[in-house]
Motif scaffolding. Sequence first.
Motif, short mmCIF file in Angstrom:
data_model
loop_
_atom_site.label_atom_id
_atom_site.label_comp_id
_atom_site.label_asym_id
_atom_site.label_seq_id
_atom_site.Cartn_x
_atom_site.Cartn_y
_atom_site.Cartn_z
N MET A 28 47.55 45.47 41.70
CA MET A 28 47.77 45.25 40.28
C MET A 28 46.47 44.99 39.54
SD MET A 28 51.11 42.91 39.50
CE MET A 28 52.77 43.64 39.42
N ALA A 29 46.50 45.27 38.24
CA ALA A 29 45.46 44.83 37.30
C ALA A 29 46.09 43.72 36.48
CB ALA A 29 45.02 45.97 36.41
N LEU A 53 45.83 39.22 49.65
CA LEU A 53 46.29 39.98 48.48
C LEU A 53 45.08 40.59 47.79
CD1 LEU A 53 48.74 40.57 46.47
CD2 LEU A 53 47.91 38.57 45.19
N ARG A 54 45.19 41.81 47.34
CA ARG A 54 44.10 42.46 46.62
C ARG A 54 44.59 43.02 45.29
NH1 ARG A 54 41.89 39.60 49.11
NH2 ARG A 54 40.18 39.83 50.64
N PHE A 55 43.91 42.60 44.24
CA PHE A 55 44.21 43.01 42.86
C PHE A 55 42.91 42.91 42.09
CE2 PHE A 55 43.92 38.79 40.97
CZ PHE A 55 44.09 37.97 42.07
N VAL A 56 42.91 43.33 40.82
CA VAL A 56 41.73 43.11 39.97
C VAL A 56 42.17 42.30 38.75
CG1 VAL A 56 40.49 45.15 40.77
CG2 VAL A 56 42.04 45.34 38.78
N GLY A 57 41.24 41.54 38.21
CA GLY A 57 41.55 40.68 37.08
C GLY A 57 40.64 40.92 35.89
N LEU A 71 36.37 32.05 43.26
CA LEU A 71 37.43 32.22 44.27
C LEU A 71 37.34 33.57 44.97
CD1 LEU A 71 40.28 30.66 42.10
CD2 LEU A 71 39.38 29.69 44.24
N GLY A 72 36.35 34.40 44.53
CA GLY A 72 36.15 35.70 45.17
C GLY A 72 37.00 36.81 44.59
N ILE A 73 37.71 36.52 43.51
CA ILE A 73 38.61 37.51 42.89
C ILE A 73 37.76 38.59 42.21
CG2 ILE A 73 40.30 37.86 41.03
CD1 ILE A 73 41.37 35.01 41.72
N ALA A 82 42.14 50.23 31.07
CA ALA A 82 42.52 50.11 29.65
C ALA A 82 43.92 49.53 29.49
CB ALA A 82 42.42 51.46 28.97
N GLN A 83 44.71 49.57 30.57
CA GLN A 83 46.04 48.95 30.53
C GLN A 83 46.22 48.10 31.79
OE1 GLN A 83 49.67 51.45 30.55
NE2 GLN A 83 50.51 50.06 29.00
N LEU A 84 46.86 46.95 31.60
CA LEU A 84 47.10 46.00 32.69
C LEU A 84 48.57 46.04 33.09
CD1 LEU A 84 45.06 43.04 31.18
CD2 LEU A 84 44.30 44.64 32.92
N ASP A 85 48.80 45.69 34.38
CA ASP A 85 50.20 45.63 34.82
C ASP A 85 50.88 44.34 34.33
OD1 ASP A 85 50.29 48.01 36.65
OD2 ASP A 85 48.58 46.91 37.53
N LEU A 86 50.08 43.27 34.28
CA LEU A 86 50.66 41.96 34.03
C LEU A 86 49.56 41.05 33.46
CD1 LEU A 86 52.93 39.79 34.60
CD2 LEU A 86 51.95 39.57 36.90
N ALA A 87 49.93 40.26 32.47
CA ALA A 87 49.03 39.21 31.99
C ALA A 87 49.78 37.89 32.10
CB ALA A 87 48.61 39.46 30.54
N ILE A 88 49.08 36.85 32.57
CA ILE A 88 49.70 35.53 32.74
C ILE A 88 48.85 34.50 32.01
CG2 ILE A 88 50.51 33.79 34.40
CD1 ILE A 88 50.40 35.98 36.56
N ASP A 89 49.48 33.70 31.15
CA ASP A 89 48.72 32.75 30.34
C ASP A 89 49.58 31.57 29.94
OD1 ASP A 89 46.26 33.51 27.71
OD2 ASP A 89 46.67 31.68 28.87
N GLY A 90 48.94 30.53 29.47
CA GLY A 90 49.67 29.38 28.96
C GLY A 90 49.94 29.53 27.47
N ALA A 91 50.40 28.47 26.86
CA ALA A 91 50.64 28.48 25.40
C ALA A 91 50.65 27.06 24.88
CB ALA A 91 51.97 29.18 25.08
#
Length: 234
Positions: A28-29, A53-57, A71-73, A82-91
Amino acid sequence: MSGQNSDPMGELKRRAAEEAAAMVQDGMAVGLGTGSTAALMIDALGRRWADGLRFVGIPTSERSAEQARALGITLVDFSTHAQLDLAIDGADEVERGSLDLIKGLGGALLREKIVAAAARRFVVIVDEGKLVDHLGSRSPVPVEVTPFGWESTARQLGELGARVALRIKRDGDLFVTDGGNLILDCTFGPIEDPRALEAAIGDIVGVIESGLFVHRTSEVIVAGRQGLTRLVAA
Ligand SMILES: O=C[C@H](O)[C@H](O)[C@H](O)COP(=O)(O)O
């Protein structure tokens, strides 16, 4: 007392962060959010990275980038993704029902909104204290503005009905975003029409972006005393 968690809310935030980190799949991106809850998620992803697990951020702030690198990510940018699979954030606030957000009390709203907009899914992680009936009930709307002419921009934001405060750091220096801009914290009180206000703020010359995230949220993972709840926009 033995066995009693000394920081129940911190434990709840950690559980929400772990739940979101578990959504990341190989290849995933992923957009990496900013703030104390997002930092717990990045730590959880670091543990999954260590397990193979291998992904890019793509990070939403220099501090999230620094944490992920340590952390080595593997970090990338929009030139290759240019497009991401998933974004995770607070609010800072989540409106019940619409799941519209106020974000930016940590000063990262511009990159966060760009990353959220580039993601197929935008998942938000909060503790139950962030839920409100109307955005603006407890938090100002952070607005990122150009340093040039900020005083005029502030005046025009005031004409929208806000009490406007230039963000200053604890040491008394100006708060400057990763992009080199300023933040005006705009207190409107409870906002009846976030979509209309987001548009009105965006129409003001000198405004770069606001912390109103309207119709962008895919899902919210809420950590509460009763456990985790997953909310999907009505
Ligand atoms: O600019 C900072 C971000 O919008 C944060 O996601 C937001 O402020 C929530 O941060 P925390 O999880 O620390 O409450």
